[in-house]
Design a protein around this motif. Structure first.
Motif, short mmCIF file in Angstrom:
data_model
loop_
_atom_site.label_atom_id
_atom_site.label_comp_id
_atom_site.label_asym_id
_atom_site.label_seq_id
_atom_site.Cartn_x
_atom_site.Cartn_y
_atom_site.Cartn_z
N GLN A 290 0.82 -1.21 0.00
CA GLN A 290 0.00 0.00 0.00
C GLN A 290 0.86 1.26 0.00
O GLN A 290 0.57 2.22 -0.71
N GLU A 291 1.92 1.26 0.79
CA GLU A 291 2.83 2.41 0.81
C GLU A 291 3.42 2.66 -0.57
O GLU A 291 3.52 3.80 -1.04
N TYR A 292 3.81 1.59 -1.23
CA TYR A 292 4.37 1.70 -2.58
C TYR A 292 3.34 2.32 -3.52
O TYR A 292 3.65 3.20 -4.31
N ALA A 293 2.09 1.86 -3.41
CA ALA A 293 1.04 2.37 -4.28
C ALA A 293 0.77 3.86 -4.02
O ALA A 293 0.42 4.61 -4.93
N PHE A 294 0.94 4.29 -2.78
CA PHE A 294 0.65 5.68 -2.42
C PHE A 294 1.81 6.64 -2.66
O PHE A 294 1.61 7.85 -2.66
N GLN A 295 3.02 6.16 -2.88
CA GLN A 295 4.18 7.03 -2.98
C GLN A 295 3.97 8.16 -3.97
O GLN A 295 4.15 9.32 -3.64
#
Length: 180
Positions: free
Chosen positions: A62-67
């Motif tokens: 999720q963090e990767y998707a939000f970067q």
């Protein structure tokens, strides 16, 4: 980047891809570390060198998707956000899907609301009304997420520019409805 860093990156990527595959096959709740390790073609010990459990993998994904979404402005340029989502469509489709993570949808709505409501409240004083604002926020963020989910599920023939135009047509249409 050292060879060790590259290997760590590749292993984490394999684990995150395994998570996406497993969510599609059995749903997030039924995933085990053993299944993730088998799907990623690693052993469980290697998994635990990188993550403590499936929840940490989901959080990392999720963090990767939000970067990029967090870095860029959400409404301007709209096309850049849609392009990013399209480039990572499998991850967004799986995580936002029925077997995915409700927390991710909520987080996306929060990102939308943080960027959009600030701009809208400048344009319309009504956006500052504390009684009106939470309902407006719920409506608008759900609508945006719904458009994105529909596009991911059924809009393979639409490019990002077409989706941006549809989004703006929807907003204009809603504005026209108010005059009825």
């Amino acid at each position: 980047m050292s060879i060790h860093d590259i290997m760590n990156f590749e292993t984490k990527r394999a684990i995150k891809n395994a998570l996406l595959i497993q969510i599609e096959e059995v749903g997030f709740e039924r995933i085990t570390v053993k299944k993730l390790a088998i799907t990623a073609n690693i052993n469980r010990g290697t998994f635990y060198l990188h993550y403590k459990d499936k929840y940490e993998v989901m959080e990392d994904l999720q963090e990767y998707a939000f970067q990029t979404i967090k870095i860029g402005q959400l409404y301007q340029p709209f096309i850049a956000v849609f392009k990013y989502i399209k480039e990572h469509d499998k991850a967004f489709r799986v995580i936002l899907g029925e077997q995915g993570s409700p927390a991710f949808s909520k987080r996306m709505k929060t990102v939308f609301s943080n960027h959009i409501l600030d701009r809208i409240s400048v344009i319309r004083e009504e956006g500052l009304d504390p009684e009106f604002q939470p309902y407006f926020e719920a409506f608008l963020t759900s609508a945006i997420l719904g458009v994105i989910q529909e596009w991911l599920d059924n809009g393979d023939d639409l490019n990002v520019e077409d989706l941006a135009m549809i989004h703006f047509r929807l907003l204009r249409f809603l504005g026209d409805l108010a005059s009825l």
